[in-house]
Design a protein around this motif. Structure first.
Motif, short mmCIF file in Angstrom:
data_model
loop_
_atom_site.label_atom_id
_atom_site.label_comp_id
_atom_site.label_asym_id
_atom_site.label_seq_id
_atom_site.Cartn_x
_atom_site.Cartn_y
_atom_site.Cartn_z
N PRO A 43 2.43 -58.34 -40.35
CA PRO A 43 2.58 -56.96 -39.89
C PRO A 43 3.45 -56.14 -40.85
O PRO A 43 4.38 -56.65 -41.47
CB PRO A 43 3.25 -57.10 -38.52
N CYS A 44 3.12 -54.88 -40.93
CA CYS A 44 3.88 -53.95 -41.78
C CYS A 44 5.07 -53.42 -41.00
O CYS A 44 5.04 -53.26 -39.79
CB CYS A 44 2.97 -52.81 -42.22
N LYS A 45 6.17 -53.15 -41.72
CA LYS A 45 7.36 -52.64 -41.06
C LYS A 45 7.17 -51.21 -40.53
O LYS A 45 7.86 -50.80 -39.61
CB LYS A 45 8.54 -52.66 -42.04
N ARG A 46 6.25 -50.49 -41.12
CA ARG A 46 6.10 -49.09 -40.77
C ARG A 46 5.47 -48.91 -39.39
O ARG A 46 5.96 -48.12 -38.58
CB ARG A 46 5.25 -48.38 -41.83
N ASP A 47 4.42 -49.65 -39.11
CA ASP A 47 3.71 -49.48 -37.84
C ASP A 47 3.49 -50.79 -37.10
O ASP A 47 2.77 -50.81 -36.09
CB ASP A 47 2.37 -48.79 -38.07
N SER A 48 4.07 -51.88 -37.59
CA SER A 48 3.96 -53.20 -36.95
C SER A 48 2.51 -53.69 -36.87
O SER A 48 2.16 -54.45 -35.97
CB SER A 48 4.58 -53.18 -35.55
N LEU A 49 1.67 -53.26 -37.77
CA LEU A 49 0.28 -53.69 -37.82
C LEU A 49 0.01 -54.34 -39.17
O LEU A 49 0.49 -53.87 -40.21
CB LEU A 49 -0.67 -52.51 -37.61
N SER A 50 -0.75 -55.41 -39.15
CA SER A 50 -1.10 -56.10 -40.39
C SER A 50 -2.32 -55.44 -41.02
O SER A 50 -3.06 -54.71 -40.35
CB SER A 50 -1.38 -57.57 -40.09
N PRO A 51 -2.57 -55.68 -42.30
CA PRO A 51 -3.79 -55.13 -42.91
C PRO A 51 -5.06 -55.59 -42.20
O PRO A 51 -6.04 -54.83 -42.11
CB PRO A 51 -3.72 -55.66 -44.35
N ALA A 52 -5.08 -56.83 -41.69
CA ALA A 52 -6.26 -57.30 -40.98
C ALA A 52 -6.46 -56.54 -39.67
O ALA A 52 -7.60 -56.21 -39.29
CB ALA A 52 -6.13 -58.80 -40.70
N GLN A 53 -5.36 -56.23 -38.97
CA GLN A 53 -5.49 -55.47 -37.74
C GLN A 53 -5.99 -54.05 -38.00
O GLN A 53 -6.74 -53.48 -37.20
CB GLN A 53 -4.15 -55.44 -37.01
N LYS A 54 -5.58 -53.47 -39.09
CA LYS A 54 -6.03 -52.13 -39.42
C LYS A 54 -7.51 -52.12 -39.80
O LYS A 54 -8.21 -51.14 -39.56
CB LYS A 54 -5.20 -51.56 -40.57
#
Length: 207
Positions: A43-54
């Motif tokens: 997960p990314c710190k900015r939005d707590s979403l990983s690239p796979a989730q996006k």
């Protein structure tokens, strides 16, 4: 403002992954593949979403153990666009807090280039071309052409070297004075004796 911050951070992460997967004189492809898979699922710190989730709307299966229900759509948190924009704005403000706009450089300007190794401004050159996104082509004193971003350039004033001025004294007037020529050298003739020479008795042959 800072340029390509997200791209530079991603490149830095990829270099760390390749460094961790380096074995001897080559890259371990299995280790690198698992590292990239884990990176896409982090997960990314900015939005707590990983690239796979996006991209897929749910995390992907990696080498770490996970419950099978964690991949179901009902367990995925929807993206809050307003919150994501707010977090993005705060991140950009924090990243650009020490940044300031730099004036553009025209072709022909003399600049100093920051050395990427020593961080010293000890490379000098002249701007030859300017392209979009603040990319500058600089020709160094050795003839090489380097491409640098505006943040790694400093404008400088070229020192003009002038040839030293030689002051020639004005010729002085020589007074007209009658100078007698030097006397001719006297030729000395060697003096020879008039005495008759006679051969010694030991050299006279006896008959």
């Amino acid at each position: 403002p800072q340029s390509n911050g997200k791209a530079e951070a991603t490149i830095k992460s990829m270099k760390q992954l390749i460094k961790a997967a380096w074995r001897g004189h080559s890259v371990d492809q299995d280790v690198l593949a698992r590292s990239l898979l884990q990176y896409r699922n982090t997960p990314c710190k900015r939005d707590s979403l990983s690239p796979a989730q996006k991209l897929y709307g749910h995390p992907i299966q990696d080498s770490l153990p996970a419950h099978r229900r964690s991949f179901s759509p009902e367990w995925q948190r929807p993206v809050d666009a307003e919150h994501a924009d707010e977090v993005l704005h705060d991140s950009e403000s924090y990243y650009d807090q020490h940044a300031h706009p730099l004036p553009d450089l025209a072709p022909g300007a003399h600049v100093a280039i920051q050395n990427p190794t020593s961080k010293a401004w000890d490379i000098y050159g002249t701007v030859t071309a300017v392209t979009p996104y603040r990319r500058y082509f600089i020709r160094t004193r050795s003839g090489r052409v380097l491409v640098r971003n505006r943040r790694f350039l400093r404008k400088r004033t070229a020192l003009s070297v002038h040839a030293p001025t030689v002051h020639t004294p004005a010729p002085q007037e020589v007074p007209n004075v009658n100078v007698e020529p030097p006397p001719a050298p006297r030729v000395v003739t060697p003096r020879r004796s008039g005495r008759k020479r006679q051969r010694p008795a030991r050299l006279i042959e006896e008959f």
